[in-house]
Design a protein around this motif. Sequence first.
Motif, short mmCIF file in Angstrom:
data_model
loop_
_atom_site.label_atom_id
_atom_site.label_comp_id
_atom_site.label_asym_id
_atom_site.label_seq_id
_atom_site.Cartn_x
_atom_site.Cartn_y
_atom_site.Cartn_z
N ALA A 175 0.84 -1.20 0.00
CA ALA A 175 0.00 0.00 0.00
C ALA A 175 0.87 1.25 0.00
O ALA A 175 0.50 2.27 -0.58
CB ALA A 175 -0.94 -0.01 1.21
N GLY A 176 2.03 1.18 0.63
CA GLY A 176 2.93 2.32 0.68
C GLY A 176 3.44 2.68 -0.70
O GLY A 176 3.40 3.85 -1.10
N ALA A 177 3.91 1.68 -1.42
CA ALA A 177 4.42 1.95 -2.76
C ALA A 177 3.31 2.48 -3.65
O ALA A 177 3.51 3.41 -4.44
CB ALA A 177 5.02 0.67 -3.35
N GLN A 199 2.90 -1.45 -14.00
CA GLN A 199 4.33 -1.56 -13.70
C GLN A 199 4.57 -1.71 -12.20
O GLN A 199 5.35 -2.55 -11.76
CB GLN A 199 5.06 -0.30 -14.21
CG GLN A 199 5.07 -0.15 -15.71
CD GLN A 199 6.09 -1.06 -16.36
OE1 GLN A 199 7.24 -1.06 -15.99
NE2 GLN A 199 5.67 -1.85 -17.31
N CYS A 200 3.91 -0.87 -11.42
CA CYS A 200 4.12 -0.90 -9.97
C CYS A 200 3.61 -2.21 -9.38
O CYS A 200 4.28 -2.82 -8.54
CB CYS A 200 3.42 0.27 -9.29
SG CYS A 200 4.34 1.79 -9.46
N ILE A 201 2.44 -2.62 -9.80
CA ILE A 201 1.85 -3.84 -9.24
C ILE A 201 2.73 -5.03 -9.61
O ILE A 201 2.98 -5.92 -8.79
CB ILE A 201 0.39 -4.01 -9.72
CG1 ILE A 201 -0.46 -2.90 -9.10
CG2 ILE A 201 -0.15 -5.38 -9.36
CD1 ILE A 201 -1.86 -2.79 -9.65
N ALA B 171 12.16 3.31 -9.16
CA ALA B 171 12.65 4.21 -8.10
C ALA B 171 11.49 4.75 -7.28
O ALA B 171 11.54 4.82 -6.05
CB ALA B 171 13.47 5.35 -8.69
N PHE B 172 10.42 5.12 -7.97
CA PHE B 172 9.23 5.62 -7.26
C PHE B 172 8.64 4.54 -6.37
O PHE B 172 8.24 4.81 -5.23
CB PHE B 172 8.16 6.09 -8.26
CG PHE B 172 8.42 7.45 -8.83
CD1 PHE B 172 8.89 8.49 -8.04
CD2 PHE B 172 8.15 7.72 -10.16
CE1 PHE B 172 9.11 9.76 -8.57
CE2 PHE B 172 8.36 8.98 -10.71
CZ PHE B 172 8.84 9.99 -9.91
N ALA B 173 8.56 3.33 -6.89
CA ALA B 173 7.95 2.24 -6.11
C ALA B 173 8.81 1.92 -4.88
O ALA B 173 8.29 1.78 -3.77
CB ALA B 173 7.77 1.00 -6.98
#
Lengths: 230, 230
Positions: A175-177, A199-201, B171-173
């Motif tokens: 959840a933070g990311a 991308q993040c998931i 980097a963001f994640a």
Amino acid sequence: MASPAPTRPVDSPWQPAGQRARQREVKRQAVLQTAAQLFNEKGFHATSLDDIAERLHVSKPTLYYYVKSKDDILLECVRTALGMMQAGIDEVRRAGGRAIDQLMACMRIYSSIVMQDFGMCVIRIGEDPLPAPRRKELRRLKAGIDAEFRRLIAEGIAEGSLAPCDPKMAAFALAGALSWIGRWYRPDGDLDPAHIADQCIELLMAGVRQRPAPPARDNVRSRRAPNPPN
Amino acid sequence: MASPAPTRPVDSPWQPAGQRARQREVKRQAVLQTAAQLFNEKGFHATSLDDIAERLHVSKPTLYYYVKSKDDILLECVRTALGMMQAGIDEVRRAGGRAIDQLMACMRIYSSIVMQDFGMCVIRIGEDPLPAPRRKELRRLKAGIDAEFRRLIAEGIAEGSLAPCDPKMAAFALAGALSWIGRWYRPDGDLDPAHIADQCIELLMAGVRQRPAPPARDNVRSRRAPNPPN
């Protein structure tokens, strides 16, 4: 005697009550959303009710017909976003399926909302400017969403799709990311929200998914982490 | 005639200038740190200079000898934390070694700082309450740290230790998940900062590390992500 021809009623210049209520709600939403956009752009403290009124081409007294104060607006923005998250998660839970798939669906909902006006408010402004009882209410809503993530992670471990880990810590990391997207995402930027979410998931799921041991040449894991999650 | 015996100089009740400057700096740091703790506990807006003075058992006028305003305090707290991060990262970069190891060392520094008073301020309060030029300065410092993470990720991909991915997004994640620790970490809680850092970094590194393909039974990845990072 013949009764007089029925007179045609005058078209009322007032809208029916139901329609007026809807119109009012549409306007109230426009006030909230415009405020959220300004909060996210300029910051909560740098945004005045005058700024909001100006962007909507109305007077400040008009705003007071829809909202009580700037605090009231922020509370509504954050409450709406958290409500949307909870509703989305509830729907995913009801639809059922593998915990890992439910988790990814919830992550998708979460990331999508933090890239929208109200969700961005949750991340960029948060409850800090609000008085204590309001802060408490919003924290309770957030805790409910956190609990859903933890539960899904625990279920994913139980079904064998996620590597054993501390669900509390993993829920915070995931959840933070995803929350952080709301800090750096620019609605006018060149990155597409769906692409960002994918991308993040993907990156985060690689961190929690059940997986084979890393190749032998990469011994950083065993050196650095005394309690690796798999 | 015999010269008079030299008189023993009076012990000055004033401290030497150097010592006074050090004392002043110690006191200024105590003001900043106490303020940071209160901001993190109660929120920036709910904290008054009176609260800070009260916790330090001094009068508000005494505080003004060390700081100009609440804004000034917040600026210093955030600036200090970002400076600590940048200094830590610089040191890691100078020491050299594999990019993946440097990245993990930087993540360790980053997570350690967001669990300290000043670092927590960066995450919980941020620059929002500050006037625009200050916000800009702090964003520039943050962008510098973000650039270091991106560079290390790109180098890790080049050296083959990290799976191909978009360094900006990764980097963001990574920084996002680590930043979030500063939101939920409780200094008086039962979780040890080093343990939290280990767990989060481990989870995140699993997401970016070069690794073998996942087992065939788990086809979620290929279904969900059109551009998987490996």
